[in-house]
Design a protein around this motif. Structure first.
Motif, PDB file in Angstrom:
ATOM      1  N   PHE A   1      41.516  26.987  45.497  1.00 17.08           N
ATOM      2  CA  PHE A   1      42.808  26.324  45.561  1.00 17.08           C
ATOM      3  C   PHE A   1      42.707  25.080  46.438  1.00 17.08           C
ATOM      4  N   LEU A   2      42.791  23.925  45.798  1.00 15.25           N
ATOM      5  CA  LEU A   2      42.631  22.663  46.509  1.00 15.25           C
ATOM      6  C   LEU A   2      43.830  22.336  47.391  1.00 15.25           C
ATOM      7  N   ASN A   3      45.016  22.763  46.971  1.00 14.77           N
ATOM      8  CA  ASN A   3      46.210  22.422  47.724  1.00 14.77           C
ATOM      9  C   ASN A   3      47.295  23.490  47.477  1.00 14.77           C
ATOM     10  N   GLY A   4      48.293  23.477  48.320  1.00 16.57           N
ATOM     11  CA  GLY A   4      49.447  24.337  48.116  1.00 16.57           C
ATOM     12  C   GLY A   4      49.145  25.809  48.274  1.00 16.57           C
ATOM     13  N   GLU A   5      50.014  26.612  47.693  1.00 18.38           N
ATOM     14  CA  GLU A   5      49.829  28.052  47.690  1.00 18.38           C
ATOM     15  C   GLU A   5      50.345  28.609  46.373  1.00 18.38           C
ATOM     16  N   ALA A   6      49.760  29.715  45.943  1.00 20.11           N
ATOM     17  CA  ALA A   6      50.138  30.315  44.661  1.00 20.11           C
ATOM     18  C   ALA A   6      49.719  31.777  44.670  1.00 20.11           C
ATOM     19  N   GLU A   7      50.059  32.469  43.596  1.00 20.08           N
ATOM     20  CA  GLU A   7      49.610  33.846  43.431  1.00 20.08           C
ATOM     21  C   GLU A   7      48.699  33.941  42.219  1.00 20.08           C
ATOM     22  N   VAL A   8      47.722  34.811  42.332  1.00 17.60           N
ATOM     23  CA  VAL A   8      46.890  35.163  41.189  1.00 17.60           C
ATOM     24  C   VAL A   8      47.264  36.578  40.784  1.00 17.60           C
ATOM     25  N   LYS A   9      47.598  36.745  39.519  1.00 21.57           N
ATOM     26  CA  LYS A   9      47.901  38.079  38.991  1.00 21.57           C
ATOM     27  C   LYS A   9      46.713  38.540  38.170  1.00 21.57           C
ATOM     28  N   PHE A  10      46.160  39.684  38.575  1.00 21.43           N
ATOM     29  CA  PHE A  10      44.969  40.221  37.916  1.00 21.43           C
ATOM     30  C   PHE A  10      45.063  41.735  37.925  1.00 21.43           C
TER      31      PHE A  10
ATOM     32  N   ASP B   1      34.987  44.917  29.635  1.00 21.01           N
ATOM     33  CA  ASP B   1      35.982  45.595  30.461  1.00 21.01           C
ATOM     34  C   ASP B   1      37.354  45.418  29.827  1.00 21.01           C
ATOM     35  N   ALA B   2      38.135  46.474  29.833  1.00 22.62           N
ATOM     36  CA  ALA B   2      39.437  46.432  29.161  1.00 22.62           C
ATOM     37  C   ALA B   2      40.437  45.554  29.921  1.00 22.62           C
ATOM     38  N   LYS B   3      41.267  44.875  29.158  1.00 24.05           N
ATOM     39  CA  LYS B   3      42.430  44.152  29.680  1.00 24.05           C
ATOM     40  C   LYS B   3      42.093  43.193  30.832  1.00 24.05           C
ATOM     41  N   ILE B   4      41.225  42.250  30.553  1.00 24.89           N
ATOM     42  CA  ILE B   4      40.909  41.227  31.532  1.00 24.89           C
ATOM     43  C   ILE B   4      41.879  40.056  31.329  1.00 24.89           C
ATOM     44  N   GLU B   5      42.864  39.967  32.180  1.00 28.40           N
ATOM     45  CA  GLU B   5      43.846  38.889  32.114  1.00 28.40           C
ATOM     46  C   GLU B   5      44.059  38.317  33.515  1.00 28.40           C
ATOM     47  N   VAL B   6      44.006  36.999  33.597  1.00 27.35           N
ATOM     48  CA  VAL B   6      44.227  36.320  34.869  1.00 27.35           C
ATOM     49  C   VAL B   6      45.370  35.330  34.701  1.00 27.35           C
ATOM     50  N   PHE B   7      46.351  35.410  35.589  1.00 24.01           N
ATOM     51  CA  PHE B   7      47.466  34.471  35.592  1.00 24.01           C
ATOM     52  C   PHE B   7      47.517  33.778  36.957  1.00 24.01           C
TER      53      PHE B   7
ATOM     54  N   LYS C   1      48.065  43.324  39.514  1.00 22.33           N
ATOM     55  CA  LYS C   1      48.259  43.141  40.955  1.00 22.33           C
ATOM     56  C   LYS C   1      48.371  41.652  41.243  1.00 22.33           C
ATOM     57  N   GLU C   2      49.169  41.304  42.251  1.00 21.77           N
ATOM     58  CA  GLU C   2      49.323  39.908  42.643  1.00 21.77           C
ATOM     59  C   GLU C   2      48.692  39.665  44.011  1.00 21.77           C
ATOM     60  N   PHE C   3      47.934  38.563  44.099  1.00 20.56           N
ATOM     61  CA  PHE C   3      47.238  38.198  45.324  1.00 20.56           C
ATOM     62  C   PHE C   3      47.695  36.812  45.745  1.00 20.56           C
TER      63      PHE C   3
END
Length: 200
Positions: free
Chosen positions: A145-154, A175-181, A157-159
């Motif tokens: 993350f170059l700037n700001g702040e955000a969440e990663v959902k994987f 691996d089942a259900k590999i989704e990254v938001f 779970k949210e990080f």
């Protein structure tokens, strides 16, 4: 499957001939850059000198993306390229490479045991994007993350990630259900550098 979050205060920072380099991740994690026994490595560097020579890295391929400023890379006997923010270049580590201009950049180094790429992801204010991956085999991904702040959902779970933090995952493609938001809840655009490495 493995998930890690590396906070910006936990990186290893060292000097190189043109400025400072920050090691974001090295694989295997027990390897040492100076021993050249790693399979791949990502780093963020500053080029503080108006002219500098890149370290020779025979046996490794390199990808470099400028994140701030502007630089000219001259690969002796090969070609010369001007890189502005978020432009990138791919070259071999045994090239005789010289840089001109002060800048900051992001680097991926890969051995012959793997291949990889780096790309910029821009997340608009108050938006959510899904990161697609159509690769096969063993996959290692990171999001810097170059700037700001955000969440990663994987994996449902949210990080929370802050500026200069790194989110890292590795998994087998089957691996089942590999989704990254990536979710941006702020009122500024968040820029993220995604690295993907495929094992041979």
């Amino acid at each position: 499957m493995n998930v890690e979050i590396i906070k910006k205060g936990n990186y290893n920072v060292s000097e190189w001939s043109g400025g400072k380099t920050t090691e974001l991740y090295i694989y295997p994690t027990t390897s040492k850059y100076n021993d050249r026994n790693f399979m791949w490595r990502i780093s963020a560097a500053t080029v503080d000198a108006p002219e500098s020579n890149f370290t020779s890295l025979p046996g490794f391929a390199r990808k470099l993306m400028v994140t701030e400023g502007e630089t000219i890379l001259e690969h002796s006997g090969k070609y010369k390229i001007v890189l502005k923010p978020f432009d990138k270049d791919s070259f071999m580590g045994d090239f005789e490479t010289k840089s001109y201009g002060k800048a900051s950049d992001f680097n991926l180094m890969t051995s012959s045991a793997c291949s990889g790429d780096i790309n910029l992801i821009s997340v608009e204010p108050f938006s959510k994007i899904k990161v697609e991956n159509k690769s096969l085999g063993k996959v290692m991904e990171s999001f810097y993350f170059l700037n700001g702040e955000a969440e990663v959902k994987f994996q449902d779970k949210e990080f929370k990630l802050d500026e200069k933090d790194l989110f890292y995952i590795n998994y087998e493609k089957n691996d089942a259900k590999i989704e990254v938001f990536i979710i941006n809840r702020s009122n500024e655009e968040v820029k993220v550098i995604r690295t993907i490495v495929l094992m041979s």
